[in-house]
Design an enzyme around this catalytic site. Structure first.
Site, PDB file in Angstrom:
ATOM      1  CG  HIS A 221      23.452 -27.971  -3.485  1.00  0.00           C
ATOM      2  ND1 HIS A 221      24.547 -27.321  -2.966  1.00  0.00           N
ATOM      3  CD2 HIS A 221      23.625 -27.982  -4.830  1.00  0.00           C
ATOM      4  CE1 HIS A 221      25.347 -26.948  -3.957  1.00  0.00           C
ATOM      5  NE2 HIS A 221      24.814 -27.338  -5.089  1.00  0.00           N
ATOM      6  CG  HIS A 249      24.953 -30.351 -10.971  1.00  0.00           C
ATOM      7  ND1 HIS A 249      26.201 -29.947 -11.366  1.00  0.00           N
ATOM      8  CD2 HIS A 249      24.286 -29.215 -10.632  1.00  0.00           C
ATOM      9  CE1 HIS A 249      26.298 -28.627 -11.268  1.00  0.00           C
ATOM     10  NE2 HIS A 249      25.150 -28.171 -10.817  1.00  0.00           N
TER      11      HIS A 249
END
Ligand SMILES: *[C@@H]1O[C@H](CO)[C@@H](O)[C@H](O)[C@H]1NC(C)=O
Length: 329
Positions: A221, A249
Protein backbone atom coordinates in the site's frame (compact mmCIF):
# COMPACT_ATOMS: atom_id res chain seq x y z
CA UNK A 1 -26.24 -3.42 2.89
CA UNK A 2 -27.31 -5.30 6.04
CA UNK A 3 -30.68 -6.48 7.19
CA UNK A 4 -31.56 -5.38 10.68
CA UNK A 5 -34.65 -5.92 12.73
CA UNK A 6 -36.53 -2.76 13.63
CA UNK A 7 -35.40 -3.16 17.23
CA UNK A 8 -31.72 -3.41 16.29
CA UNK A 9 -32.11 -0.43 14.00
CA UNK A 10 -33.69 1.53 16.83
CA UNK A 11 -30.85 0.57 19.19
CA UNK A 12 -28.26 1.50 16.55
CA UNK A 13 -29.87 4.86 15.95
CA UNK A 14 -30.00 5.55 19.70
CA UNK A 15 -26.39 4.51 20.01
CA UNK A 16 -25.30 6.73 17.11
CA UNK A 17 -27.15 9.64 18.62
CA UNK A 18 -25.52 9.08 22.01
CA UNK A 19 -22.15 8.60 20.36
CA UNK A 20 -22.47 11.83 18.41
CA UNK A 21 -23.59 13.71 21.52
CA UNK A 22 -20.56 12.34 23.26
CA UNK A 23 -18.16 13.36 20.49
CA UNK A 24 -19.72 16.83 20.49
CA UNK A 25 -18.16 17.16 23.96
CA UNK A 26 -14.86 17.16 22.01
CA UNK A 27 -12.99 14.52 23.84
CA UNK A 28 -11.76 11.01 23.29
CA UNK A 29 -12.64 8.28 25.74
CA UNK A 30 -9.68 7.55 28.05
CA UNK A 31 -9.00 4.15 29.60
CA UNK A 32 -6.47 3.64 32.36
CA UNK A 33 -4.12 0.71 32.57
CA UNK A 34 -2.85 0.14 36.09
CA UNK A 35 0.85 -0.71 35.93
CA UNK A 36 1.84 -3.97 37.62
CA UNK A 37 5.51 -2.98 37.93
CA UNK A 38 7.99 -0.37 36.83
CA UNK A 39 7.80 -1.25 33.18
CA UNK A 40 5.22 -2.19 30.61
CA UNK A 41 5.32 -5.03 28.07
CA UNK A 42 3.00 -5.63 25.21
CA UNK A 43 2.63 -7.36 21.86
CA UNK A 44 1.37 -5.82 18.62
CA UNK A 45 -0.29 -7.90 15.90
CA UNK A 46 -2.30 -6.80 12.87
CA UNK A 47 -4.24 -8.11 9.87
CA UNK A 48 -5.01 -11.47 11.40
CA UNK A 49 -8.58 -12.88 11.46
CA UNK A 50 -8.56 -15.85 9.05
CA UNK A 51 -9.79 -18.72 11.25
CA UNK A 52 -6.20 -19.79 11.87
CA UNK A 53 -5.24 -20.01 8.19
CA UNK A 54 -2.20 -18.47 6.50
CA UNK A 55 -0.06 -19.13 9.58
CA UNK A 56 -2.37 -17.17 11.88
CA UNK A 57 -2.26 -20.10 14.33
CA UNK A 58 1.52 -20.33 14.15
CA UNK A 59 1.85 -16.61 14.85
CA UNK A 60 -0.60 -17.05 17.76
CA UNK A 61 1.46 -19.92 19.20
CA UNK A 62 4.66 -17.86 19.17
CA UNK A 63 2.85 -14.84 20.57
CA UNK A 64 1.86 -17.04 23.50
CA UNK A 65 5.48 -18.02 24.14
CA UNK A 66 6.87 -14.49 23.91
CA UNK A 67 3.97 -13.10 25.96
CA UNK A 68 4.83 -15.54 28.73
CA UNK A 69 8.54 -14.71 28.58
CA UNK A 70 7.90 -10.95 28.73
CA UNK A 71 4.96 -11.29 31.14
CA UNK A 72 2.99 -8.87 28.99
CA UNK A 73 0.39 -6.40 30.23
CA UNK A 74 -1.75 -6.31 27.09
CA UNK A 75 -1.95 -6.84 23.34
CA UNK A 76 -2.58 -4.21 20.67
CA UNK A 77 -4.32 -5.12 17.41
CA UNK A 78 -3.68 -2.72 14.55
CA UNK A 79 -6.90 -3.72 12.78
CA UNK A 80 -8.24 -5.87 9.96
CA UNK A 81 -9.39 -8.08 12.77
CA UNK A 82 -11.77 -10.22 10.69
CA UNK A 83 -11.33 -11.12 7.02
CA UNK A 84 -12.60 -10.62 4.45
CA UNK A 85 -15.51 -8.43 5.44
CA UNK A 86 -15.37 -7.82 9.20
CA UNK A 87 -18.16 -9.31 11.31
CA UNK A 88 -21.72 -9.69 10.01
CA UNK A 89 -23.10 -8.92 13.49
CA UNK A 90 -22.36 -9.51 17.17
CA UNK A 91 -23.18 -13.20 16.81
CA UNK A 92 -20.90 -13.89 13.86
CA UNK A 93 -19.01 -17.11 14.76
CA UNK A 94 -15.90 -15.58 13.16
CA UNK A 95 -15.34 -13.83 16.50
CA UNK A 96 -14.65 -17.17 18.20
CA UNK A 97 -13.17 -18.86 15.13
CA UNK A 98 -10.63 -16.11 14.41
CA UNK A 99 -10.05 -14.68 17.90
CA UNK A 100 -11.14 -16.59 21.02
CA UNK A 101 -10.24 -20.05 19.67
CA UNK A 102 -6.93 -18.94 18.17
CA UNK A 103 -5.15 -16.83 20.80
CA UNK A 104 -5.62 -19.45 23.50
CA UNK A 105 -2.34 -19.29 25.44
CA UNK A 106 -2.68 -18.40 29.11
CA UNK A 107 -0.21 -15.54 28.62
CA UNK A 108 -2.52 -14.01 25.99
CA UNK A 109 -5.48 -13.84 28.39
CA UNK A 110 -4.87 -10.12 28.78
CA UNK A 111 -6.73 -7.08 27.46
CA UNK A 112 -6.70 -6.74 23.68
CA UNK A 113 -6.89 -3.08 22.66
CA UNK A 114 -8.00 -3.05 19.04
CA UNK A 115 -8.86 -0.63 16.25
CA UNK A 116 -10.81 -1.17 13.05
CA UNK A 117 -9.16 -1.70 9.67
CA UNK A 118 -10.69 -1.16 6.23
CA UNK A 119 -11.77 -4.82 6.06
CA UNK A 120 -13.61 -4.42 9.38
CA UNK A 121 -15.55 -1.52 7.85
CA UNK A 122 -16.72 -3.82 5.04
CA UNK A 123 -18.85 -5.68 7.57
CA UNK A 124 -20.94 -4.42 10.45
CA UNK A 125 -18.33 -2.07 11.92
CA UNK A 126 -20.43 -1.25 14.99
CA UNK A 127 -20.66 -4.93 15.93
CA UNK A 128 -16.94 -4.94 16.81
CA UNK A 129 -17.49 -2.04 19.20
CA UNK A 130 -20.33 -3.80 20.99
CA UNK A 131 -20.06 -4.79 24.67
CA UNK A 132 -21.68 -8.09 23.61
CA UNK A 133 -18.29 -9.18 22.26
CA UNK A 134 -16.61 -8.25 25.54
CA UNK A 135 -19.21 -10.37 27.33
CA UNK A 136 -18.31 -13.28 25.08
CA UNK A 137 -14.58 -12.80 25.57
CA UNK A 138 -13.58 -10.37 28.32
CA UNK A 139 -10.22 -9.63 26.62
CA UNK A 140 -11.86 -7.78 23.74
CA UNK A 141 -11.93 -3.98 23.60
CA UNK A 142 -12.52 -2.02 20.40
CA UNK A 143 -13.56 1.54 19.79
CA UNK A 144 -13.04 3.75 16.77
CA UNK A 145 -10.68 6.22 18.49
CA UNK A 146 -9.68 6.29 22.15
CA UNK A 147 -6.81 6.82 24.57
CA UNK A 148 -5.12 4.28 26.80
CA UNK A 149 -3.22 5.88 29.66
CA UNK A 150 -0.59 3.60 31.17
CA UNK A 151 1.27 6.13 33.29
CA UNK A 152 4.58 7.01 31.65
CA UNK A 153 3.28 5.69 28.33
CA UNK A 154 0.13 6.88 26.63
CA UNK A 155 -1.45 5.25 23.58
CA UNK A 156 -3.69 7.15 21.17
CA UNK A 157 -5.79 4.85 19.00
CA UNK A 158 -6.93 6.52 15.80
CA UNK A 159 -9.65 5.41 13.37
CA UNK A 160 -7.72 5.80 10.10
CA UNK A 161 -10.07 4.17 7.56
CA UNK A 162 -12.30 7.26 7.09
CA UNK A 163 -9.21 9.26 6.04
CA UNK A 164 -8.67 7.24 2.88
CA UNK A 165 -10.54 8.97 0.06
CA UNK A 166 -10.66 5.99 -2.29
CA UNK A 167 -13.06 4.10 0.00
CA UNK A 168 -15.55 6.91 -0.62
CA UNK A 169 -14.88 7.64 -4.30
CA UNK A 170 -15.01 4.02 -5.50
CA UNK A 171 -18.03 2.78 -3.57
CA UNK A 172 -18.70 0.04 -6.12
CA UNK A 173 -15.53 -1.87 -5.19
CA UNK A 174 -16.81 -2.66 -1.70
CA UNK A 175 -19.56 -1.66 0.68
CA UNK A 176 -18.43 0.16 3.82
CA UNK A 177 -20.38 0.65 7.02
CA UNK A 178 -20.04 4.40 7.53
CA UNK A 179 -22.60 4.68 10.32
CA UNK A 180 -21.30 7.26 12.78
CA UNK A 181 -18.70 8.54 10.28
CA UNK A 182 -20.80 10.80 8.02
CA UNK A 183 -20.49 13.63 7.24
CA UNK A 184 -16.91 12.53 6.69
CA UNK A 185 -15.29 15.95 6.73
CA UNK A 186 -16.76 16.77 10.15
CA UNK A 187 -15.83 13.35 11.54
CA UNK A 188 -12.19 13.74 10.49
CA UNK A 189 -11.81 17.35 11.61
CA UNK A 190 -13.34 16.61 15.02
CA UNK A 191 -11.09 13.59 15.44
CA UNK A 192 -7.96 15.55 14.50
CA UNK A 193 -8.90 18.40 16.83
CA UNK A 194 -9.57 16.04 19.76
CA UNK A 195 -6.37 14.15 19.10
CA UNK A 196 -4.34 17.34 18.92
CA UNK A 197 -5.69 18.51 22.29
CA UNK A 198 -5.11 15.10 23.88
CA UNK A 199 -1.55 14.85 22.55
CA UNK A 200 -0.73 18.38 23.62
CA UNK A 201 -2.07 17.85 27.14
CA UNK A 202 -0.41 14.48 27.61
CA UNK A 203 2.35 14.44 30.20
CA UNK A 204 3.44 10.87 29.40
CA UNK A 205 7.13 10.26 28.70
CA UNK A 206 6.20 8.15 25.67
CA UNK A 207 3.45 9.07 23.26
CA UNK A 208 2.44 6.26 20.94
CA UNK A 209 -0.16 6.64 18.20
CA UNK A 210 -1.80 3.48 16.85
CA UNK A 211 -3.80 3.27 13.61
CA UNK A 212 -4.57 0.67 10.97
CA UNK A 213 -3.23 2.48 7.92
CA UNK A 214 0.38 3.19 7.14
CA UNK A 215 1.83 6.69 7.25
CA UNK A 216 5.17 5.60 5.81
CA UNK A 217 5.70 2.17 4.32
CA UNK A 218 7.73 0.47 1.63
CA UNK A 219 5.06 -2.25 1.39
CA UNK A 220 2.23 -2.93 -1.05
CA UNK A 221 0.00 0.00 0.00
CA UNK A 222 2.94 2.33 0.58
CA UNK A 223 2.38 5.70 2.25
CA UNK A 224 -1.19 6.76 3.01
CA UNK A 225 -1.13 10.24 1.50
CA UNK A 226 -4.15 11.48 3.47
CA UNK A 227 -2.42 10.56 6.75
CA UNK A 228 0.88 12.09 5.60
CA UNK A 229 -1.02 15.34 4.95
CA UNK A 230 -3.34 15.43 7.98
CA UNK A 231 -2.11 13.10 10.75
CA UNK A 232 1.67 13.24 10.44
CA UNK A 233 1.90 17.01 11.14
CA UNK A 234 0.03 16.46 14.43
CA UNK A 235 2.42 13.71 15.46
CA UNK A 236 5.41 15.89 14.63
CA UNK A 237 4.03 19.00 16.36
CA UNK A 238 3.30 17.05 19.55
CA UNK A 239 6.55 15.08 19.75
CA UNK A 240 4.96 11.67 19.29
CA UNK A 241 7.58 8.96 19.69
CA UNK A 242 6.08 6.09 17.68
CA UNK A 243 3.42 5.48 15.08
CA UNK A 244 2.30 1.84 15.09
CA UNK A 245 0.15 0.41 12.28
CA UNK A 246 -0.83 -2.59 10.15
CA UNK A 247 -2.46 -2.59 6.67
CA UNK A 248 0.69 -3.65 4.81
CA UNK A 249 1.01 -7.38 5.47
CA UNK A 250 4.58 -7.28 6.62
CA UNK A 251 6.84 -6.32 9.53
CA UNK A 252 8.67 -3.05 9.06
CA UNK A 253 10.59 -0.30 10.83
CA UNK A 254 11.13 3.10 9.25
CA UNK A 255 12.96 5.87 11.09
CA UNK A 256 12.46 9.56 10.37
CA UNK A 257 15.56 11.29 9.12
CA UNK A 258 14.43 14.65 10.53
CA UNK A 259 13.02 13.71 13.97
CA UNK A 260 12.90 10.95 16.60
CA UNK A 261 9.54 9.65 15.29
CA UNK A 262 9.68 5.94 14.41
CA UNK A 263 7.19 4.07 12.19
CA UNK A 264 6.50 0.44 13.09
CA UNK A 265 4.32 -1.77 10.89
CA UNK A 266 3.02 -4.98 12.46
CA UNK A 267 0.65 -6.35 9.84
CA UNK A 268 1.90 -9.94 9.68
CA UNK A 269 -0.84 -11.67 11.70
CA UNK A 270 -1.87 -14.03 8.89
CA UNK A 271 -1.63 -13.76 5.08
CA UNK A 272 1.65 -12.06 4.09
CA UNK A 273 2.67 -10.57 0.77
CA UNK A 274 5.97 -12.06 -0.30
CA UNK A 275 8.25 -9.85 -2.35
CA UNK A 276 5.82 -6.94 -2.37
CA UNK A 277 8.26 -4.18 -1.46
CA UNK A 278 9.31 -0.88 -3.02
CA UNK A 279 12.60 0.92 -2.72
CA UNK A 280 13.03 3.07 0.38
CA UNK A 281 15.99 5.18 1.47
CA UNK A 282 18.21 2.75 3.44
CA UNK A 283 19.04 5.51 5.93
CA UNK A 284 15.38 5.42 7.05
CA UNK A 285 14.48 1.81 6.30
CA UNK A 286 15.78 -0.09 9.31
CA UNK A 287 13.96 -3.35 8.68
CA UNK A 288 11.50 -4.99 6.29
CA UNK A 289 10.23 -8.57 6.44
CA UNK A 290 7.67 -9.88 3.94
CA UNK A 291 6.50 -12.89 5.98
CA UNK A 292 4.28 -13.41 9.01
CA UNK A 293 5.03 -12.45 12.60
CA UNK A 294 4.45 -9.86 15.29
CA UNK A 295 6.16 -7.24 17.43
CA UNK A 296 6.84 -6.69 21.13
CA UNK A 297 7.45 -3.46 23.01
CA UNK A 298 9.02 -3.21 26.46
CA UNK A 299 8.61 0.25 27.85
CA UNK A 300 10.14 1.83 30.94
CA UNK A 301 10.33 5.52 31.85
CA UNK A 302 13.87 5.65 30.45
CA UNK A 303 13.85 3.20 27.54
CA UNK A 304 11.77 1.46 24.90
CA UNK A 305 12.83 -1.85 23.33
CA UNK A 306 11.12 -3.07 20.19
CA UNK A 307 11.54 -6.60 18.81
CA UNK A 308 10.04 -8.28 15.72
CA UNK A 309 9.53 -12.08 15.56
CA UNK A 310 8.71 -14.55 12.79
CA UNK A 311 6.39 -17.62 12.89
CA UNK A 312 9.09 -19.67 14.60
CA UNK A 313 9.62 -17.07 17.33
CA UNK A 314 13.02 -16.11 15.88
CA UNK A 315 14.07 -12.53 16.50
CA UNK A 316 14.19 -10.69 13.16
CA UNK A 317 14.94 -7.15 14.28
CA UNK A 318 15.70 -5.38 17.54
CA UNK A 319 15.69 -1.66 18.17
CA UNK A 320 16.05 0.37 21.34
CA UNK A 321 15.79 4.06 22.17
CA UNK A 322 19.12 3.60 23.95
CA UNK A 323 20.70 2.87 20.52
CA UNK A 324 19.56 6.29 19.36
CA UNK A 325 20.94 8.04 22.46
CA UNK A 326 24.19 6.14 22.02
CA UNK A 327 24.45 7.22 18.40
CA UNK A 328 23.85 10.85 19.31
CA UNK A 329 26.59 10.70 21.95
C1 LIG B 1 4.05 -19.98 6.86
O1 LIG B 1 5.31 -19.55 7.30
C2 LIG B 1 6.41 -20.19 6.66
C3 LIG B 1 7.69 -19.66 7.29
O2 LIG B 1 7.82 -18.28 7.14
C4 LIG B 1 6.36 -19.94 5.15
O3 LIG B 1 7.42 -20.62 4.52
C5 LIG B 1 5.02 -20.39 4.60
O4 LIG B 1 4.93 -20.02 3.25
C6 LIG B 1 3.88 -19.73 5.37
N1 LIG B 1 2.61 -20.25 4.93
C7 LIG B 1 1.66 -19.47 4.41
C8 LIG B 1 0.38 -20.16 4.01
O5 LIG B 1 1.79 -18.26 4.27
Amino acid sequence: MHKYSTMTLFLCLSFCLLASLHSAAAELQTLHHQLGGESLSLLVVGDWGRRGAYNQSRVALQMGKIAEKLDIDFIISTGDNFYDDGLTDENDPAFEESFSNIYTARSLQKPWYTVLGNHDYRGNALAQLSPTLTHKDSRWFCQKSYILNAGFAEFFFVDTTPFQTKYFTHPKDHVYDWRGVLPRHKYISTLLKDLDVALRESTARWKIVVGHHTIKSAGHHGNTQELVSHLLPLLQANNVDFYVNGHDHCLEHIASSDSALQFFTSGGGSKAWKGDISWWDPVENKFYYDGQGFMSMQISPSEVDVVFYDVYGNVLHKWSTSDVLYNVM
